[in-house]
Write a protein that holds these residues in place. Structure first.
Motif, PDB file in Angstrom:
ATOM      1  N   UNK A 188       0.830  -1.203   0.000  1.00 55.67           N
ATOM      2  CA  UNK A 188       0.000   0.000   0.000  1.00 55.67           C
ATOM      3  C   UNK A 188       0.866   1.255   0.000  1.00 55.67           C
ATOM      4  N   UNK A 189       1.906   1.254   0.839  1.00 57.72           N
ATOM      5  CA  UNK A 189       2.792   2.417   0.909  1.00 57.72           C
ATOM      6  C   UNK A 189       3.557   2.613  -0.402  1.00 57.72           C
ATOM      7  N   UNK A 190       3.982   1.498  -0.999  1.00 58.04           N
ATOM      8  CA  UNK A 190       4.696   1.583  -2.277  1.00 58.04           C
ATOM      9  C   UNK A 190       3.787   2.144  -3.363  1.00 58.04           C
ATOM     10  N   UNK A 191       2.550   1.629  -3.425  1.00 54.00           N
ATOM     11  CA  UNK A 191       1.605   2.101  -4.428  1.00 54.00           C
ATOM     12  C   UNK A 191       1.258   3.567  -4.206  1.00 54.00           C
ATOM     13  N   UNK A 192       1.103   3.944  -2.941  1.00 54.86           N
ATOM     14  CA  UNK A 192       0.782   5.335  -2.616  1.00 54.86           C
ATOM     15  C   UNK A 192       1.902   6.267  -3.069  1.00 54.86           C
ATOM     16  N   UNK A 193       3.135   5.859  -2.819  1.00 48.81           N
ATOM     17  CA  UNK A 193       4.276   6.664  -3.234  1.00 48.81           C
ATOM     18  C   UNK A 193       4.323   6.789  -4.753  1.00 48.81           C
ATOM     19  N   UNK A 194       4.089   5.663  -5.441  1.00 51.92           N
ATOM     20  CA  UNK A 194       4.157   5.670  -6.904  1.00 51.92           C
ATOM     21  C   UNK A 194       3.071   6.555  -7.503  1.00 51.92           C
ATOM     22  N   UNK A 195       1.841   6.402  -7.022  1.00 53.85           N
ATOM     23  CA  UNK A 195       0.759   7.186  -7.632  1.00 53.85           C
ATOM     24  C   UNK A 195       0.932   8.680  -7.363  1.00 53.85           C
TER      25      UNK A 195
END
Length: 362
Positions: A188-195
């Protein structure tokens, strides 16, 4: 001319008039404004577009960034959904573990009471005490009580063993759920950072443009959608489509229509803002049918139908990675939440690359 053909013609006419309102050849970049040498550029001033980069190229770059952001948003939403489920499962397991420990304590107390009763009987087991009885009737009654006692003891030990095994299983499951929870938290944190990075990059490109360029960029976006929709209609995709919405489908369409004009916000499920799958999932929830939260899960889990059988309320999944979804409302149109910086709107169903169609109430 039937209602569908009228509406389709109206959509086409509106799009054509919109395009004519913006003079200038398609995909042409505006005349470049005189630029200030880099050495004297004012601090904080937006950088100009890259040399030789047309507005159409900028539009395509921005579109690609928002597409990647949409995919990351789906990953974030899925990880968040799974995290919530795992958190709930851990709470449930913790409750079961507490019950298990209380049950084990109760069983141990019962076993201890039996041992104390034997001690009060002189420390002799019931069988030895029975051997000292002279009365035959008392002896027979004692045999019955001993058999009952032995069964109760056996049942007690069996239940104690089962309770201990259940507790061990609950503990193991809780540990596994914690590991999944942590893994999904990281996703979730990785996806949040990417988006956030993708959205920031797209907004940075837009910030470089002057007001007139932004207006022209929006027009290029509309033009690309119009051309895609026209090609889709000309392919005969709507030929023979006459499906009527189900009762639940009408409710879902009604809900989605009531959200028109509300802003797109990634991860949002209303009531003030939505992302694409937040809108469709909430619309069908309002119709009494729970569906997966993300467009990718909607594509993976909901029944798929042929586009020729499409009816209002069905969901059209877009792009090869199923990163976008809109709700079909009939007459070749959808309601959807497009992307950051845009509001919930009506668009041509063929204005984006269609992956397939799913039906929540099939």
């Amino acid at each position: 001319m039937n209602r569908r053909h009228c509406a389709t013609a109206a959509i086409t006419l509106v799009c054509a008039l919109t395009l004519l309102a913006f003079p200038g050849p398609a995909f042409a970049a505006p005349e470049p404004a005189p630029t200030t040498p880099a050495s004297v550029t004012k601090p904080g001033a937006p950088a100009p577009p890259a040399p030789g980069q047309s507005l159409e190229q900028v539009r395509m770059e921005i579109d690609a960034l928002y597409r990647k952001a949409a995919s990351a948003t789906d990953a974030y939403n899925l990880a968040e959904e799974r995290t919530e489920k795992q958190s709930a499962e851990i709470v449930k397991l913790a409750q079961e573990m507490a019950k298990g420990r209380a049950r084990i304590e109760e069983l141990k107390n019962r076993a201890g009471a039996a041992a104390r009763a034997q001690y009060r009987g002189g420390g002799l087991p019931p069988e030895a005490q029975l051997a000292l009885v002279d009365d035959p009737q008392l002896f027979l009654d004692g045999v019955g009580r001993i058999e009952q006692g032995q069964k109760a003891t056996k049942d007690l030990l069996t239940e104690l063993t089962r309770a201990q095994a259940d507790l061990a299983t609950y503990t193991k499951d809780a540990s596994a759920q914690w590991e999944k929870l942590e893994a999904n938290r990281l996703k979730k944190e990785k996806a949040k950072k990417e988006l956030k990075e993708r959205i920031a990059a797209a907004q940075k490109l837009e910030d470089r443009l002057e007001e007139q360029e932004l207006a022209r960029l929006l027009e290029l976006e509309k033009q690309a959608q119009y051309q895609a929709q026209t090609a889709w209609l000309n392919s005969g995709a709507l030929k023979g489509i006459s499906g009527k919405a189900s009762e639940q489908g009408l409710k879902a369409v009604r809900f989605a229509t009531q959200q028109l004009g509300k802003p797109y916000v990634w991860g949002a499920e209303g009531p003030g803002s939505y992302d694409c799958s937040g809108l469709t999932s909430q619309a069908w929830a309002a119709a009494g049918r729970g569906i997966p939260r993300t467009s990718q899960e909607q594509w993976r889990l909901l029944p798929r139908i042929d586009i020729k059988n499409m009816r209002p309320g069905d969901l059209i999944i877009y792009h090869s990675d199923a990163s976008h979804v809109g709700m079909y409302i009939g007459d070749g149109a959808i309601i959807h939440a497009p992307r950051p910086g845009r509001n919930v709107t009506i668009a041509g169903a063929g204005s984006m690359s269609i992956l397939g169609v799913v039906r929540p109430d099939k």
